[in-house]
Write a protein that holds these residues in place. Structure first.
Motif, PDB file in Angstrom:
ATOM      1  N   LYS A  77       0.716  -1.346  -0.112  1.00 52.61           N
ATOM      2  CA  LYS A  77       0.169   0.067  -0.012  1.00 52.61           C
ATOM      3  C   LYS A  77       0.884   1.300   0.079  1.00 52.61           C
ATOM      4  O   LYS A  77       1.937   1.227   0.885  1.00 52.61           O
ATOM      5  CB  LYS A  77      -0.709  -0.102   1.096  1.00 52.61           C
ATOM      6  N   GLU A  80      -3.155   6.056  -1.632  1.00 49.51           N
ATOM      7  CA  GLU A  80      -4.531   5.358  -1.815  1.00 49.51           C
ATOM      8  C   GLU A  80      -4.220   4.178  -2.806  1.00 49.51           C
ATOM      9  O   GLU A  80      -5.374   3.371  -2.859  1.00 49.51           O
ATOM     10  CB  GLU A  80      -5.296   6.548  -2.715  1.00 49.51           C
ATOM     11  N   LYS A  81      -3.126   3.905  -3.380  1.00 50.03           N
ATOM     12  CA  LYS A  81      -3.037   2.790  -4.165  1.00 50.03           C
ATOM     13  C   LYS A  81      -2.495   1.400  -3.538  1.00 50.03           C
ATOM     14  O   LYS A  81      -1.809   1.422  -2.381  1.00 50.03           O
ATOM     15  CB  LYS A  81      -1.626   3.163  -5.226  1.00 50.03           C
ATOM     16  N   LEU A  83      -1.738  -2.501  -4.119  1.00 49.85           N
ATOM     17  CA  LEU A  83      -1.583  -3.745  -4.850  1.00 49.85           C
ATOM     18  C   LEU A  83      -1.388  -5.250  -4.286  1.00 49.85           C
ATOM     19  O   LEU A  83      -0.808  -5.182  -3.110  1.00 49.85           O
ATOM     20  CB  LEU A  83      -0.038  -3.493  -5.787  1.00 49.85           C
ATOM     21  N   ASP A  97      -4.113  -4.650  -9.297  1.00 50.28           N
ATOM     22  CA  ASP A  97      -4.572  -3.205  -8.358  1.00 50.28           C
ATOM     23  C   ASP A  97      -5.835  -3.443  -7.791  1.00 50.28           C
ATOM     24  O   ASP A  97      -6.906  -3.489  -8.186  1.00 50.28           O
ATOM     25  CB  ASP A  97      -4.840  -2.061  -9.185  1.00 50.28           C
ATOM     26  N   SER A  99      -7.187  -1.667  -5.161  1.00 52.81           N
ATOM     27  CA  SER A  99      -7.416  -0.372  -4.260  1.00 52.81           C
ATOM     28  C   SER A  99      -8.940  -0.218  -4.178  1.00 52.81           C
ATOM     29  O   SER A  99      -9.310   0.310  -3.158  1.00 52.81           O
ATOM     30  CB  SER A  99      -6.894   1.041  -5.129  1.00 52.81           C
TER      31      SER A  99
END
Length: 102
Positions: A77, A80-81, A83, A97, A99
C-alpha cells in the motif's frame, strides 16, 4: 491494510487464497476487529465455527490465472494505491490493483 479505526474497532483488509477449490481464488475481505475484546464464557457454548462470521465480510473473489495455485501473497500500500502480488505454483508473478475491490 488498516482501512479505518474508531474507539471500538479497527477495520482491516484481509487477503487469502482458497486452495483445492474447483477454481482457485484470491479472496479480498474486510474484518472489524474490536479494540478490546474478551469472549463471554456463556456465549462460547453457542459458538459454531461452521457459521459465517459476523466480523469478516468477503468483498471480492479473484480467480487466479489458468487456475494456478497461489503459494505466496504480498499486499503493498502506497497512499491510496493498493497492490496485491501473488506467486503461483508455476513461479509466475501476478499483480492486481486492489485499491477498490468489487
Amino acid at each position: 491494510h488498516v482501512l479505518s479505526t474508531n474507539k471500538d474497532a479497527v477495520i482491516q483488509r484481509l487477503y487469502y487464497s482458497e486452495r483445492g477449490a474447483v477454481v482457485n481464488n484470491i479472496v479480498i475481505a474486510e474484518a472489524s476487529v474490536a479494540v478490546e475484546f474478551s469472549s463471554d464464557p456463556d456465549k462460547m457454548a453457542e459458538f459454531d465455527e461452521n457459521l459465517p462470521s459476523k466480523i469478516v465480510q468477503i468483498k471480492a473473489q479473484v480467480p487466479t490465472p489458468s487456475g494456478t495455485e497461489v503459494n505466496r501473497l504480498q499486499a503493498l500500500k502506497e497512499g491510496e494505491k493498493a497492490l496485491l502480488l501473488a506467486k503461483s505454483d508455476l513461479s509466475v508473478l501476478h499483480v492486481w490493483d486492489v485499491s477498490h475491490p468489487r
